[in-house]
Scaffold this motif. Structure first.
Motif, PDB file in Angstrom:
ATOM      1  N   THR A  45     -13.535  47.736   9.504  1.00 31.87           N
ATOM      2  CA  THR A  45     -14.524  46.852  10.122  1.00 31.87           C
ATOM      3  C   THR A  45     -13.895  46.033  11.243  1.00 31.87           C
ATOM      4  N   ALA A  46     -12.725  45.478  10.979  1.00 29.16           N
ATOM      5  CA  ALA A  46     -12.070  44.636  11.979  1.00 29.16           C
ATOM      6  C   ALA A  46     -11.662  45.434  13.213  1.00 29.16           C
ATOM      7  N   PHE A  47     -11.087  46.612  13.001  1.00 29.90           N
ATOM      8  CA  PHE A  47     -10.654  47.412  14.146  1.00 29.90           C
ATOM      9  C   PHE A  47     -11.840  47.855  14.988  1.00 29.90           C
ATOM     10  N   LEU A  48     -12.928  48.224  14.350  1.00 30.74           N
ATOM     11  CA  LEU A  48     -14.095  48.653  15.120  1.00 30.74           C
ATOM     12  C   LEU A  48     -14.743  47.479  15.851  1.00 30.74           C
ATOM     13  N   TYR A  49     -14.736  46.308  15.251  1.00 24.85           N
ATOM     14  CA  TYR A  49     -15.320  45.146  15.911  1.00 24.85           C
ATOM     15  C   TYR A  49     -14.507  44.728  17.133  1.00 24.85           C
ATOM     16  N   PHE A  50     -13.190  44.719  17.025  1.00 26.80           N
ATOM     17  CA  PHE A  50     -12.351  44.198  18.104  1.00 26.80           C
ATOM     18  C   PHE A  50     -11.897  45.253  19.106  1.00 26.80           C
ATOM     19  N   ALA A  59     -12.238  47.710  22.233  1.00 27.61           N
ATOM     20  CA  ALA A  59     -13.033  47.949  23.439  1.00 27.61           C
ATOM     21  C   ALA A  59     -13.569  49.380  23.362  1.00 27.61           C
ATOM     22  N   GLU A  60     -14.583  49.685  24.125  1.00 26.81           N
ATOM     23  CA  GLU A  60     -15.157  51.039  24.098  1.00 26.81           C
ATOM     24  C   GLU A  60     -14.108  52.094  24.452  1.00 26.81           C
ATOM     25  N   ASP A  61     -13.166  51.745  25.317  1.00 21.28           N
ATOM     26  CA  ASP A  61     -12.136  52.698  25.749  1.00 21.28           C
ATOM     27  C   ASP A  61     -10.793  52.461  25.052  1.00 21.28           C
ATOM     28  N   ALA A  62     -10.819  51.823  23.893  1.00 19.43           N
ATOM     29  CA  ALA A  62      -9.590  51.503  23.163  1.00 19.43           C
ATOM     30  C   ALA A  62      -8.841  52.766  22.756  1.00 19.43           C
ATOM     31  N   VAL A  63      -7.531  52.605  22.586  1.00 21.55           N
ATOM     32  CA  VAL A  63      -6.658  53.693  22.173  1.00 21.55           C
ATOM     33  C   VAL A  63      -5.811  53.206  20.997  1.00 21.55           C
ATOM     34  N   LEU A  64      -5.754  54.022  19.954  1.00 21.76           N
ATOM     35  CA  LEU A  64      -4.843  53.768  18.839  1.00 21.76           C
ATOM     36  C   LEU A  64      -3.734  54.807  18.878  1.00 21.76           C
ATOM     37  N   SER A  65      -2.536  54.380  18.587  1.00 22.30           N
ATOM     38  CA  SER A  65      -1.412  55.284  18.409  1.00 22.30           C
ATOM     39  C   SER A  65      -1.077  55.293  16.926  1.00 22.30           C
ATOM     40  N   ARG A  66      -1.314  56.424  16.272  1.00 26.03           N
ATOM     41  CA  ARG A  66      -1.085  56.532  14.839  1.00 26.03           C
ATOM     42  C   ARG A  66      -0.434  57.867  14.514  1.00 26.03           C
ATOM     43  N   ASN A  67       0.682  57.819  13.786  1.00 24.95           N
ATOM     44  CA  ASN A  67       1.360  59.030  13.304  1.00 24.95           C
ATOM     45  C   ASN A  67       1.599  60.054  14.419  1.00 24.95           C
ATOM     46  N   ASN A  68       2.152  59.598  15.527  1.00 23.93           N
ATOM     47  CA  ASN A  68       2.432  60.445  16.687  1.00 23.93           C
ATOM     48  C   ASN A  68       1.184  61.087  17.279  1.00 23.93           C
ATOM     49  N   HIS A  99       2.096  45.922  18.318  1.00 23.98           N
ATOM     50  CA  HIS A  99       1.958  45.575  19.736  1.00 23.98           C
ATOM     51  C   HIS A  99       0.523  45.883  20.120  1.00 23.98           C
ATOM     52  N   THR A 100      -0.182  44.898  20.615  1.00 24.41           N
ATOM     53  CA  THR A 100      -1.582  45.074  20.987  1.00 24.41           C
ATOM     54  C   THR A 100      -1.779  44.631  22.426  1.00 24.41           C
ATOM     55  N   VAL A 101      -2.518  45.417  23.177  1.00 23.00           N
ATOM     56  CA  VAL A 101      -2.885  45.065  24.548  1.00 23.00           C
ATOM     57  C   VAL A 101      -4.360  44.680  24.531  1.00 23.00           C
ATOM     58  N   TRP A 102      -4.645  43.521  25.102  1.00 28.46           N
ATOM     59  CA  TRP A 102      -5.992  42.957  25.125  1.00 28.46           C
ATOM     60  C   TRP A 102      -6.543  42.968  26.540  1.00 28.46           C
ATOM     61  N   LYS A 103      -7.843  43.215  26.646  1.00 27.31           N
ATOM     62  CA  LYS A 103      -8.512  43.199  27.956  1.00 27.31           C
ATOM     63  C   LYS A 103      -9.755  42.319  27.852  1.00 27.31           C
ATOM     64  N   ARG A 104      -9.886  41.426  28.841  1.00 28.73           N
ATOM     65  CA  ARG A 104     -11.086  40.585  28.881  1.00 28.73           C
ATOM     66  C   ARG A 104     -12.271  41.460  29.293  1.00 28.73           C
ATOM     67  N   GLN A 105     -13.338  41.370  28.522  1.00 30.42           N
ATOM     68  CA  GLN A 105     -14.536  42.153  28.798  1.00 30.42           C
ATOM     69  C   GLN A 105     -15.436  41.404  29.786  1.00 30.42           C
ATOM     70  N   PHE A 113      -9.275  44.703  22.167  1.00 34.54           N
ATOM     71  CA  PHE A 113      -8.030  45.451  22.364  1.00 34.54           C
ATOM     72  C   PHE A 113      -8.304  46.798  23.017  1.00 34.54           C
ATOM     73  N   VAL A 114      -7.369  47.209  23.864  1.00 36.66           N
ATOM     74  CA  VAL A 114      -7.441  48.509  24.514  1.00 36.66           C
ATOM     75  C   VAL A 114      -6.278  49.412  24.086  1.00 36.66           C
ATOM     76  N   TRP A 115      -5.293  48.828  23.398  1.00 32.08           N
ATOM     77  CA  TRP A 115      -4.164  49.602  22.868  1.00 32.08           C
ATOM     78  C   TRP A 115      -3.670  48.927  21.598  1.00 32.08           C
ATOM     79  N   ASP A 116      -3.489  49.736  20.572  1.00 33.77           N
ATOM     80  CA  ASP A 116      -2.896  49.232  19.343  1.00 33.77           C
ATOM     81  C   ASP A 116      -2.054  50.328  18.737  1.00 33.77           C
TER      82      ASP A 116
END
Length: 148
Positions: free
Chosen positions: A52-57, A59-68, A132-138, A145-148
């Motif tokens: 819930t938290a990740f989907l709420y925060f 951005a539409e173009d967000a990117v997650l880096s998980r398990n390579n 490490h999280t990158v945030w972008k003002r909407q 967030f746009v990168w996590d």
């Protein structure tokens, strides 16, 4: 001579206004906004769940880096979370550092996290690391967030 002086002053004003530098209080205000957003993000994860938290925060173009792997876009993030066992898990984090761009539209945080839960057999698992999280003002002024 007066025309030249007026022309010089006009050019100086135009050039200096093209690259306005934020004052220290603006930078500190933006950093505080990002830190507060990060706090609310962690709080929502604790109260309502990680998904819930990740989907709420996100951005539409967000990117997650998980398990390579790279998961691009909010819809793909939602699909990724659907395949993850998220029952009885906890993710705790807090930023140790916050910074923001001079334009006030991008920022980043990093710090320590702790993830705990149980594997499919019910055995406890725990991992710690650095986030490490990158945030972008909407457009609406909120930070996502746009990168996590």
């Amino acid at each position: 001579m007066k025309k030249a002086l007026k022309g010089f002053i006009l050019c100086f004003l135009i050039i200096s206004s093209c690259n306005p530098q934020p004052n220290r209080s603006e930078m500190e205000e933006w950093k505080a906004e990002i830190a507060e957003t990060e706090r609310k993000f962690a709080e929502l994860a604790a109260q309502e769940g990680i998904r819930t938290a990740f989907l709420y925060f996100a951005a539409e173009d967000a990117v997650l880096s998980r398990n390579n792997s790279i998961i691009k876009g909010k819809e793909a993030i939602e699909n990724w979370f659907e395949g993850q066992p998220m029952e009885n898990v906890q993710l705790i984090w807090s930023p140790d550092f916050v910074n923001v761009s001079a334009s006030g539209d991008l920022g980043y945080t990093y710090g320590k996290f702790t993830f705990s839960g149980a594997d499919p057999d019910g055995n406890p698992i725990q991992s710690e690391g650095i986030f490490h999280t990158v945030w972008k003002r909407q457009v609406n002024g909120e930070w996502r967030f746009v990168w996590d």
